[in-house]
Scaffold this motif. Sequence first.
Motif, PDB file in Angstrom:
ATOM      1  N   PHE A 108       0.828  -1.201   0.000  1.00 11.73           N
ATOM      2  CA  PHE A 108       0.000   0.000   0.000  1.00 11.73           C
ATOM      3  C   PHE A 108       0.867   1.258   0.000  1.00 11.73           C
ATOM      4  O   PHE A 108       0.561   2.235  -0.692  1.00 11.73           O
ATOM      5  CB  PHE A 108      -0.925  -0.010   1.220  1.00 11.73           C
ATOM      6  N   ALA A 109       1.952   1.226   0.780  1.00  6.02           N
ATOM      7  CA  ALA A 109       2.840   2.388   0.833  1.00  6.02           C
ATOM      8  C   ALA A 109       3.404   2.705  -0.542  1.00  6.02           C
ATOM      9  O   ALA A 109       3.547   3.876  -0.906  1.00  6.02           O
ATOM     10  CB  ALA A 109       3.968   2.141   1.828  1.00  6.02           C
ATOM     11  N   SER A 110       3.712   1.655  -1.325  1.00  5.48           N
ATOM     12  CA  SER A 110       4.258   1.875  -2.662  1.00  5.48           C
ATOM     13  C   SER A 110       3.244   2.538  -3.584  1.00  5.48           C
ATOM     14  O   SER A 110       3.619   3.139  -4.585  1.00  5.48           O
ATOM     15  CB  SER A 110       4.715   0.542  -3.276  1.00  5.48           C
ATOM     16  N   LEU A 145      13.753  -6.561   3.173  1.00  5.74           N
ATOM     17  CA  LEU A 145      14.554  -5.349   2.968  1.00  5.74           C
ATOM     18  C   LEU A 145      13.839  -4.377   2.033  1.00  5.74           C
ATOM     19  O   LEU A 145      13.820  -3.155   2.256  1.00  5.74           O
ATOM     20  CB  LEU A 145      15.929  -5.705   2.410  1.00  5.74           C
ATOM     21  N   LYS A 146      13.254  -4.917   0.964  1.00  8.35           N
ATOM     22  CA  LYS A 146      12.519  -4.063   0.035  1.00  8.35           C
ATOM     23  C   LYS A 146      11.295  -3.463   0.710  1.00  8.35           C
ATOM     24  O   LYS A 146      10.958  -2.290   0.490  1.00  8.35           O
ATOM     25  CB  LYS A 146      12.102  -4.871  -1.196  1.00  8.35           C
ATOM     26  N   ALA A 147      10.610  -4.267   1.545  1.00 10.65           N
ATOM     27  CA  ALA A 147       9.425  -3.773   2.242  1.00 10.65           C
ATOM     28  C   ALA A 147       9.795  -2.658   3.209  1.00 10.65           C
ATOM     29  O   ALA A 147       9.059  -1.667   3.352  1.00 10.65           O
ATOM     30  CB  ALA A 147       8.746  -4.915   2.991  1.00 10.65           C
ATOM     31  N   GLU A 148      10.931  -2.800   3.874  1.00 16.17           N
ATOM     32  CA  GLU A 148      11.380  -1.751   4.796  1.00 16.17           C
ATOM     33  C   GLU A 148      11.585  -0.440   4.049  1.00 16.17           C
ATOM     34  O   GLU A 148      11.148   0.622   4.506  1.00 16.17           O
ATOM     35  CB  GLU A 148      12.690  -2.183   5.461  1.00 16.17           C
ATOM     36  N   ARG A 149      12.242  -0.507   2.906  1.00 15.95           N
ATOM     37  CA  ARG A 149      12.530   0.730   2.172  1.00 15.95           C
ATOM     38  C   ARG A 149      11.267   1.364   1.620  1.00 15.95           C
ATOM     39  O   ARG A 149      11.138   2.591   1.596  1.00 15.95           O
ATOM     40  CB  ARG A 149      13.528   0.433   1.058  1.00 15.95           C
ATOM     41  N   ARG A 150      10.335   0.521   1.168  1.00 16.90           N
ATOM     42  CA  ARG A 150       9.058   1.060   0.710  1.00 16.90           C
ATOM     43  C   ARG A 150       8.364   1.822   1.834  1.00 16.90           C
ATOM     44  O   ARG A 150       7.623   2.770   1.582  1.00 16.90           O
ATOM     45  CB  ARG A 150       8.142  -0.077   0.253  1.00 16.90           C
ATOM     46  N   GLY A 321       3.258   3.866 -11.380  1.00 16.71           N
ATOM     47  CA  GLY A 321       2.167   4.809 -11.368  1.00 16.71           C
ATOM     48  C   GLY A 321       2.161   5.687 -10.132  1.00 16.71           C
ATOM     49  O   GLY A 321       2.911   5.491  -9.183  1.00 16.71           O
ATOM     50  N   GLY A 322       1.277   6.644 -10.129  1.00 16.85           N
ATOM     51  CA  GLY A 322       1.198   7.577  -9.019  1.00 16.85           C
ATOM     52  C   GLY A 322       0.425   6.995  -7.852  1.00 16.85           C
ATOM     53  O   GLY A 322      -0.006   5.859  -7.858  1.00 16.85           O
ATOM     54  N   ALA A 323       0.230   7.804  -6.837  1.00 18.45           N
ATOM     55  CA  ALA A 323      -0.426   7.353  -5.620  1.00 18.45           C
ATOM     56  C   ALA A 323      -1.917   7.159  -5.854  1.00 18.45           C
ATOM     57  O   ALA A 323      -2.538   7.827  -6.671  1.00 18.45           O
ATOM     58  CB  ALA A 323      -0.209   8.372  -4.503  1.00 18.45           C
ATOM     59  N   VAL A 324      -2.498   6.242  -5.095  1.00 17.14           N
ATOM     60  CA  VAL A 324      -3.937   6.054  -5.099  1.00 17.14           C
ATOM     61  C   VAL A 324      -4.541   7.117  -4.198  1.00 17.14           C
ATOM     62  O   VAL A 324      -4.119   7.296  -3.063  1.00 17.14           O
ATOM     63  CB  VAL A 324      -4.303   4.653  -4.562  1.00 17.14           C
ATOM     64  N   GLU A 325      -5.518   7.822  -4.708  1.00 14.41           N
ATOM     65  CA  GLU A 325      -6.113   8.907  -3.930  1.00 14.41           C
ATOM     66  C   GLU A 325      -6.837   8.343  -2.717  1.00 14.41           C
ATOM     67  O   GLU A 325      -7.585   7.377  -2.803  1.00 14.41           O
ATOM     68  CB  GLU A 325      -7.099   9.676  -4.814  1.00 14.41           C
ATOM     69  N   ASP A 326      -6.629   8.949  -1.563  1.00 18.39           N
ATOM     70  CA  ASP A 326      -7.294   8.515  -0.342  1.00 18.39           C
ATOM     71  C   ASP A 326      -7.481   9.744   0.545  1.00 18.39           C
ATOM     72  O   ASP A 326      -6.539  10.231   1.154  1.00 18.39           O
ATOM     73  CB  ASP A 326      -6.466   7.459   0.386  1.00 18.39           C
ATOM     74  N   ARG A 327      -8.697  10.254   0.598  1.00 17.45           N
ATOM     75  CA  ARG A 327      -8.943  11.497   1.329  1.00 17.45           C
ATOM     76  C   ARG A 327      -9.274  11.262   2.795  1.00 17.45           C
ATOM     77  O   ARG A 327      -9.404  12.191   3.559  1.00 17.45           O
ATOM     78  CB  ARG A 327     -10.090  12.269   0.670  1.00 17.45           C
ATOM     79  N   ALA A 328      -9.450   9.984   3.202  1.00 17.15           N
ATOM     80  CA  ALA A 328      -9.795   9.725   4.594  1.00 17.15           C
ATOM     81  C   ALA A 328      -8.631  10.089   5.501  1.00 17.15           C
ATOM     82  O   ALA A 328      -7.472   9.912   5.141  1.00 17.15           O
ATOM     83  CB  ALA A 328     -10.152   8.254   4.768  1.00 17.15           C
ATOM     84  N   PRO A 329      -8.882  10.587   6.699  1.00 17.60           N
ATOM     85  CA  PRO A 329      -7.795  10.949   7.606  1.00 17.60           C
ATOM     86  C   PRO A 329      -7.057   9.723   8.101  1.00 17.60           C
ATOM     87  O   PRO A 329      -7.653   8.652   8.260  1.00 17.60           O
ATOM     88  CB  PRO A 329      -8.523  11.664   8.756  1.00 17.60           C
ATOM     89  N   TYR A 330      -5.789   9.840   8.382  1.00 16.43           N
ATOM     90  CA  TYR A 330      -4.999   8.752   8.946  1.00 16.43           C
ATOM     91  C   TYR A 330      -5.285   8.636  10.440  1.00 16.43           C
ATOM     92  O   TYR A 330      -5.586   9.611  11.120  1.00 16.43           O
ATOM     93  CB  TYR A 330      -3.505   9.021   8.744  1.00 16.43           C
ATOM     94  N   VAL A 331      -5.195   7.449  10.947  1.00 15.53           N
ATOM     95  CA  VAL A 331      -5.352   7.183  12.370  1.00 15.53           C
ATOM     96  C   VAL A 331      -4.040   6.615  12.858  1.00 15.53           C
ATOM     97  O   VAL A 331      -3.491   5.688  12.286  1.00 15.53           O
ATOM     98  CB  VAL A 331      -6.520   6.201  12.607  1.00 15.53           C
ATOM     99  N   GLY A 332      -3.722   7.779  13.688  1.00 15.32           N
ATOM    100  CA  GLY A 332      -2.440   7.423  14.164  1.00 15.32           C
ATOM    101  C   GLY A 332      -2.439   6.214  15.236  1.00 15.32           C
ATOM    102  O   GLY A 332      -3.203   6.365  16.162  1.00 15.32           O
TER     103      GLY A 332
END
Length: 345
Positions: A108-110, A145-150, A321-332
């Motif tokens: 998801f981060a990618s 390792l790849k997941a960490e960097r992502r 590709g670019g980011a997937v739009e997500d307007r919902a607030p993050y929950v920290g």
Amino acid sequence: MTALGVSEIREVGAAAFAWLSAHRGDFALGEDALTADGHVDATWKPLGELAQTCASVRAHTPPSDPLHACAHDLLRFAWQQTGRGELFLRLQQTEPFATYPLEIYSVFASAGLRHPGYEAAAALTARTRSWRLTEQDPTRRLGVLKAERRSGIRRPERDAEVLRRTWLGGLPEPWTFERSSGYALTHVVFHLTDWGRTPAGVPADLAAYLAHWLPPWLDTCLDAGMWDLGCELLVVAASLPCPPDHTTLQHAWTTIARAQHDSGALPQQAPDPRDDAGADPEPDFLQCYHSTLMAAFAAAQTVKCLTGEGREGRERGGGGGGAVEDRAPYVGGTQNRYRGQGVPG
């Protein structure tokens, strides 16, 4: 390859996505997804693999392609299933030293979908000696390792050293290829190329080795009816700096198209010819979801390769590709119950 061939490959991918969309409910996380004794391979693993396939297909298709919109929609569905990342933070609290939450989150981060609270917690865990000393096979370690960097985590362990401890990285005798090594090598290439985005990430000696031996390995798998592994090898073939000749790809895709059910589902394996002859029933979800995902991924990657899309990335290692739009607030539990070689696995 003729335009008809590309059209047929697109149809395989479209049919696979039709099945995935129709079965999206089967990818939903159940109540046991956060329990200590939950079946990770039947909950988080399918969802993570759905997310990885959709993130990859979205990156490999132009916005005008209907599959782009379908992949985007399913990726948002998968993100919503995680509570927009909140469930990863809860997993972190339950199993602080398990790597599978980070491996799945990194997908998801990618794609631009992030949860700062989880990333902060994961980064804290990643600084411990216990995390660094978790025993994993080299292919899995490369994926972590790849997941960490992502996910914004950096540590000094070098990919090149880990790579050379994998089956593929050691350039083994080609006749030692078997199912387990086949899945290992596909995931090594997935990690090196960022799931097909950067073909230049494959070192020259590995690229030359695969260019020579991948076609006979692919033929062997398809002759044995190993549709799931065959599709993973097709992703690899289309991700190399110098893909196989079009005749090889044409033969492979003709075989996969014949194995696909009318619904779009692709079984993991061809039925045993010794079994009772008759109609070949569609396998249940857990027996075909991964191979169907791989058919969709392989189709998108092959079409991109054959039509010349992304050629700049093939030559210089361009991004996706670019980011997937997500307007919902993050929950920290500390045991890593995830069995895959990475996502997908």
